[in-house]
Design a protein around this motif. Structure first.
Motif, PDB file in Angstrom:
ATOM      1  N   ARG A   1     -12.441  -5.378  62.473  1.00  0.00           N
ATOM      2  CA  ARG A   1     -12.482  -3.935  62.220  1.00  0.00           C
ATOM      3  C   ARG A   1     -11.256  -3.153  62.655  1.00  0.00           C
ATOM      4  NH1 ARG A   1     -18.221  -3.754  64.952  1.00  0.00           N
ATOM      5  NH2 ARG A   1     -17.121  -5.499  65.908  1.00  0.00           N
TER       6      ARG A   1
ATOM      7  N   TYR B   1      -9.387  -4.892  56.455  1.00  0.00           N
ATOM      8  CA  TYR B   1     -10.690  -5.536  56.694  1.00  0.00           C
ATOM      9  C   TYR B   1     -11.814  -4.544  56.406  1.00  0.00           C
ATOM     10  CZ  TYR B   1     -14.828  -7.327  59.090  1.00  0.00           C
ATOM     11  OH  TYR B   1     -16.114  -7.726  59.380  1.00  0.00           O
TER      12      TYR B   1
ATOM     13  N   ARG C   1     -14.794  -5.109  53.748  1.00  0.00           N
ATOM     14  CA  ARG C   1     -16.166  -5.122  54.249  1.00  0.00           C
ATOM     15  C   ARG C   1     -17.010  -4.077  53.520  1.00  0.00           C
ATOM     16  NH1 ARG C   1     -19.656  -3.086  57.647  1.00  0.00           N
ATOM     17  NH2 ARG C   1     -20.661  -4.180  59.367  1.00  0.00           N
TER      18      ARG C   1
ATOM     19  N   ASP D   1     -19.745 -16.481  60.915  1.00  0.00           N
ATOM     20  CA  ASP D   1     -20.295 -16.082  62.215  1.00  0.00           C
ATOM     21  C   ASP D   1     -21.100 -17.224  62.805  1.00  0.00           C
ATOM     22  OD1 ASP D   1     -20.512 -13.389  63.852  1.00  0.00           O
ATOM     23  OD2 ASP D   1     -22.396 -14.479  64.108  1.00  0.00           O
TER      24      ASP D   1
ATOM     25  N   SER E   1     -19.705 -18.819  74.192  1.00  0.00           N
ATOM     26  CA  SER E   1     -19.386 -17.514  74.778  1.00  0.00           C
ATOM     27  C   SER E   1     -20.147 -17.235  76.070  1.00  0.00           C
ATOM     28  CB  SER E   1     -19.706 -16.412  73.771  1.00  0.00           C
ATOM     29  OG  SER E   1     -18.977 -16.658  72.599  1.00  0.00           O
TER      30      SER E   1
ATOM     31  N   HIS F   1     -10.357 -13.523  74.680  1.00  0.00           N
ATOM     32  CA  HIS F   1     -11.607 -13.278  73.952  1.00  0.00           C
ATOM     33  C   HIS F   1     -11.219 -12.502  72.701  1.00  0.00           C
ATOM     34  CE1 HIS F   1     -16.181 -12.102  74.203  1.00  0.00           C
ATOM     35  NE2 HIS F   1     -15.953 -13.122  73.399  1.00  0.00           N
TER      36      HIS F   1
END
Ligand SMILES: Cc1c2[nH]c(c1CCC(=O)O)Cc1[nH]c(c(CCC(=O)O)c1C)Cc1[nH]c(c(CCC(=O)O)c1C)Cc1[nH]c(c(C)c1CCC(=O)O)C2
Length: 339
Positions: free
Chosen positions: A23, A28, A32, A69, A201, A317
């Motif tokens: 984002r 993007y 999206r 994802d 994660s 991250h």
């Protein structure tokens, strides 16, 4: 990138960025919007390939990561998954023996995941020759935390509670995710992924024996199965916030590279983790928001700290939506200018 993963020390580390398609990029957000929602974007190969390519065009990263994802696997196993704007993922929960038994078998995941494999095939055609294509999956513990709680949680309380109250059901769920992940990553490799990464994660909330049983052992089983089928494909492990448990993790699991979050000190990791092979990381993502001299200094410090062995530059991250693309360009320029 492939040379670094094979253990070669390079004069300039290759660079890519976790969540590099996202984002913070206007292009993007436009794609999206065209897809409608996040999951439709993941399941529309032409659009998923397009957003994967956007950061390569803009920044010339050395690697592209498949746009998808980690929560596509629970969906392929038969749970409901949806995203609430501004809040995050929601899932139908799996917390009982019957719930685990009702999951679809590992070899049945491919019909729902076929669009992901198509995205990889498009990317192999469209990516520049020198850009490495990375496939990925969530590690079983992290995926299980979402399947048990039905959403993201701060300290993974519901998953820890099930592990304590009904260890057999919990271990059964971990096993089912592990089996499915082997089939999923194997199919990603067959569709063109040149490297795969396992995102754990929430590994940092597993301690002692739990870390061995639910972070280390599933990673070892997945990597072992992948190496048996695809011996030349490198694997990156990312047990985030595992701290000292990063020491020896690559050796114990067969991973070719340890991705390091930004809580790990680079000099410490060079002495204790890079000794086992390639490392990736570990710039704090906040620098992509704040930029300036601090970004340049910290980037150089990390490059220098890891300069004696194989290293892939990355954030610790994912980049956040409030990041400034100009700061990303500054990071890339700083790494490539040499420390
Ligand atoms: C825990 C986790 C998830 N997904 C992922 C993880 C593990 C890594 C990590 O710890 O960040 C991994 C992931 N998610 C995404 C990728 C694509 C590849 C990449 O660019 O790195 C990867 C590798 C796209 C995404 N996945 C998501 C987005 C944002 C979706 C949007 O456009 O609104 C993207 C680009 C959504 C997502 N997906 C997930 C959450 C909790 C959320 C919502 C939080 C958020 O909005 O940032 C689950």
């Amino acid at each position: 990138m492939l040379r670094a993963l094979a253990g070669e020390r390079l004069p300039t580390p290759p660079i890519w960025m976790m969540r590099q398609a996202g984002r913070y990029l206007p292009e993007y957000r436009a794609t999206r919007a065209q897809a409608g929602d996040f999951l439709s974007l993941c399941y529309t190969p032409e659009l998923a390939a397009e957003v994967t390519l956007q950061p390569i065009r803009r920044f010339g990263f050395d690697a592209a990561i498949l746009f998808a994802d980690i929560l596509l696997i629970p969906q392929a196993l038969g749970t409901d998954v949806w995203f609430v704007t501004g809040e995050g993922p929601r899932l139908s929960t799996v917390t009982t023996p019957a719930g685990v038994a009702a999951l679809r078998p590992a070899d049945a995941v491919h019909d729902r995941l076929a669009p992901v494999y198509e995205t990889l095939r498009i990317l192999r055609r469209e990516l520049p020759e020198e850009t490495t294509l990375i496939g990925f999956a969530g590690a079983p513990w992290t995926v299980a935390t979402y399947m048990i709680a039905g959403r993201g949680t701060k300290n993974q309380g519901p998953a820890h509670a099930l592990k304590a109250a009904d260890p057999e059901t919990f271990a059964g769920l971990i096993d089912r995710i592990t089996d499915a992940t082997i089939e999923y990553l194997s199919a990603q490799i067959e569709a063109g992924a040149e490297v795969v990464k396992l995102f754990d994660s929430w590994a940092g909330s597993l301690t002692g024996r739990d870390f061995d049983d639910y972070a280390l052992a599933p990673a070892r089983r997945i990597i072992g199965a992948l190496k048996a089928r695809h011996p030349s494909i490198p694997v990156i492990a990312f047990p985030r916030e595992a701290g000292e448990r990063c020491v020896g993790f690559a050796r114990a699991t067969g991973a070719d590279c340890m991705a390091l979050d930004n809580s790990v000190d680079a000099a410490w990791a060079a002495a204790h983790v890079q000794t086992d092979g390639c490392v990736q990381g570990n710039l704090a993502p906040g620098h992509m928001v704040t930029g300036g001299q601090a970004l340049v200094d910290e980037t150089r410090r990390i490059v220098r700290a890891f300069s004696q062995g194989p290293h892939i530059f990355n954030l610790g991250h994912g980049i956040t939506p409030d990041a400034d693309p100009d700061n990303v360009a500054l990071m890339v320029e700083t790494v490539r200018a040499g420390a």
